[in-house]
Design a protein around this motif. Structure first.
Motif, PDB file in Angstrom:
ATOM      1  N   ILE A  57       0.862  -1.173   0.000  1.00 15.82           N
ATOM      2  CA  ILE A  57       0.000   0.000   0.000  1.00 15.82           C
ATOM      3  C   ILE A  57       0.903   1.228   0.000  1.00 15.82           C
ATOM      4  N   ASN A  58       0.673   2.105  -0.960  1.00 15.97           N
ATOM      5  CA  ASN A  58       1.484   3.312  -1.072  1.00 15.97           C
ATOM      6  C   ASN A  58       0.889   4.430  -0.237  1.00 15.97           C
ATOM      7  N   LEU A  59       1.716   4.997   0.621  1.00 10.26           N
ATOM      8  CA  LEU A  59       1.332   6.146   1.431  1.00 10.26           C
ATOM      9  C   LEU A  59       2.131   7.344   0.930  1.00 10.26           C
ATOM     10  N   TYR A  60       1.505   8.492   0.882  1.00 14.12           N
ATOM     11  CA  TYR A  60       2.143   9.673   0.290  1.00 14.12           C
ATOM     12  C   TYR A  60       2.125  10.852   1.242  1.00 14.12           C
ATOM     13  N   VAL A  61       3.272  11.521   1.368  1.00 11.57           N
ATOM     14  CA  VAL A  61       3.321  12.797   2.063  1.00 11.57           C
ATOM     15  C   VAL A  61       2.937  13.876   1.060  1.00 11.57           C
ATOM     16  N   ASP A  62       2.442  14.972   1.558  1.00 11.56           N
ATOM     17  CA  ASP A  62       2.065  16.086   0.692  1.00 11.56           C
ATOM     18  C   ASP A  62       3.302  16.616  -0.030  1.00 11.56           C
ATOM     19  N   ARG A  63       3.165  16.891  -1.303  1.00 17.59           N
ATOM     20  CA  ARG A  63       4.299  17.384  -2.096  1.00 17.59           C
ATOM     21  C   ARG A  63       4.902  18.658  -1.537  1.00 17.59           C
ATOM     22  N   SER A  64       4.090  19.461  -0.855  1.00 15.41           N
ATOM     23  CA  SER A  64       4.615  20.714  -0.305  1.00 15.41           C
ATOM     24  C   SER A  64       5.660  20.462   0.786  1.00 15.41           C
ATOM     25  N   TYR A  65       5.605  19.311   1.446  1.00 17.16           N
ATOM     26  CA  TYR A  65       6.607  18.967   2.470  1.00 17.16           C
ATOM     27  C   TYR A  65       7.785  18.199   1.872  1.00 17.16           C
ATOM     28  N   ARG A  66       7.578  17.557   0.737  1.00 21.33           N
ATOM     29  CA  ARG A  66       8.572  16.802  -0.024  1.00 21.33           C
ATOM     30  C   ARG A  66       9.123  15.575   0.687  1.00 21.33           C
ATOM     31  N   GLU A  67       9.438  15.666   1.953  1.00 22.27           N
ATOM     32  CA  GLU A  67      10.091  14.570   2.663  1.00 22.27           C
ATOM     33  C   GLU A  67       9.261  14.113   3.859  1.00 22.27           C
ATOM     34  N   VAL A  68       9.373  12.834   4.161  1.00 15.73           N
ATOM     35  CA  VAL A  68       8.716  12.284   5.348  1.00 15.73           C
ATOM     36  C   VAL A  68       9.249  12.994   6.593  1.00 15.73           C
ATOM     37  N   ALA A  69      10.559  13.196   6.637  1.00 15.80           N
ATOM     38  CA  ALA A  69      11.210  13.783   7.817  1.00 15.80           C
ATOM     39  C   ALA A  69      10.812  15.232   8.062  1.00 15.80           C
ATOM     40  N   THR A  70      10.401  15.952   7.019  1.00 19.36           N
ATOM     41  CA  THR A  70      10.021  17.359   7.199  1.00 19.36           C
ATOM     42  C   THR A  70       8.505  17.549   7.269  1.00 19.36           C
ATOM     43  N   THR A  71       7.763  16.470   7.119  1.00 20.87           N
ATOM     44  CA  THR A  71       6.310  16.523   7.238  1.00 20.87           C
ATOM     45  C   THR A  71       5.946  16.621   8.717  1.00 20.87           C
ATOM     46  N   PRO A  72       5.059  17.540   9.086  1.00 19.54           N
ATOM     47  CA  PRO A  72       4.667  17.653  10.495  1.00 19.54           C
ATOM     48  C   PRO A  72       4.117  16.333  11.039  1.00 19.54           C
ATOM     49  N   ASP A  73       4.349  16.106  12.315  1.00 17.74           N
ATOM     50  CA  ASP A  73       3.917  14.865  12.957  1.00 17.74           C
ATOM     51  C   ASP A  73       2.435  14.595  12.751  1.00 17.74           C
ATOM     52  N   ARG A  74       1.603  15.603  12.890  1.00 21.53           N
ATOM     53  CA  ARG A  74       0.164  15.355  12.760  1.00 21.53           C
ATOM     54  C   ARG A  74      -0.206  14.968  11.334  1.00 21.53           C
ATOM     55  N   GLU A  75       0.532  15.453  10.341  1.00 25.72           N
ATOM     56  CA  GLU A  75       0.287  15.039   8.953  1.00 25.72           C
ATOM     57  C   GLU A  75       0.682  13.574   8.764  1.00 25.72           C
ATOM     58  N   ASN A  76       1.859  13.212   9.280  1.00 21.02           N
ATOM     59  CA  ASN A  76       2.282  11.810   9.203  1.00 21.02           C
ATOM     60  C   ASN A  76       1.311  10.918   9.959  1.00 21.02           C
ATOM     61  N   ALA A  77       0.851  11.365  11.113  1.00 17.48           N
ATOM     62  CA  ALA A  77      -0.109  10.586  11.904  1.00 17.48           C
ATOM     63  C   ALA A  77      -1.401  10.384  11.120  1.00 17.48           C
ATOM     64  N   SER A  78      -1.857  11.408  10.436  1.00 16.33           N
ATOM     65  CA  SER A  78      -3.073  11.312   9.642  1.00 16.33           C
ATOM     66  C   SER A  78      -2.898  10.313   8.495  1.00 16.33           C
ATOM     67  N   ILE A  79      -1.752  10.337   7.841  1.00 13.89           N
ATOM     68  CA  ILE A  79      -1.454   9.390   6.765  1.00 13.89           C
ATOM     69  C   ILE A  79      -1.512   7.962   7.298  1.00 13.89           C
TER      70      ILE A  79
END
Length: 123
Positions: free
Chosen positions: A79-101
């Motif tokens: 299953i492919n999970l995607y971070v928002d392109r505006s954050y580009r990286e998993v490491a720079t994506t806010p925790d709550r965004e990663n949690a939502s994913i």
């Protein structure tokens, strides 16, 4: 670790970003960037990934796209999970965004990481 869920990430910073969010028995495999087909096959065999629920969470950049493509060839059930392109990286994506994913993929997370979201998952 004998778990049925596996998340594949690119780097150690991604692993360190995602791991504290999880409240589930999940193995995180770090590829350390783009890898060759032999390494992908080795990971699949070593971790018995054909028998597990596999999630691919990589960066939204060229190397992440290349890795995702390689992994999808060997793990068509992933299953492919995607971070928002505006954050580009998993490491720079806010925790709550990663949690939502993660929670949208039915992976249990610590609820405090969704703090600030409404019931529909939006701010």
């Amino acid at each position: 670790m004998d778990t049925e869920k596996v998340i594949i990430v690119e780097g150690r910073t991604d692993l360190k970003k995602v791991q504290p969010i999880l409240d589930d028995d999940v193995l995180i495999i770090c590829t350390n960037g783009t890898i060759g087909i032999d390494k992908v096959e080795e990971i699949v065999d070593n971790y018995l990934l054909d028998e597990k629920d596999v999630y691919i969470l990589v960066d939204e950049d060229d190397s992440g796209h290349k890795l995702r493509k390689q992994l999808n060839k060997e793990l068509p059930h992933a299953i492919n999970l995607y971070v928002d392109r505006s954050y580009r990286e998993v490491a720079t994506t806010p925790d709550r965004e990663n949690a939502s994913i993660l929670v949208n993929a039915n992976i249990n997370i610590h609820p405090q990481y969704l703090k600030g979201f409404n019931e529909d998952g939006r701010n």
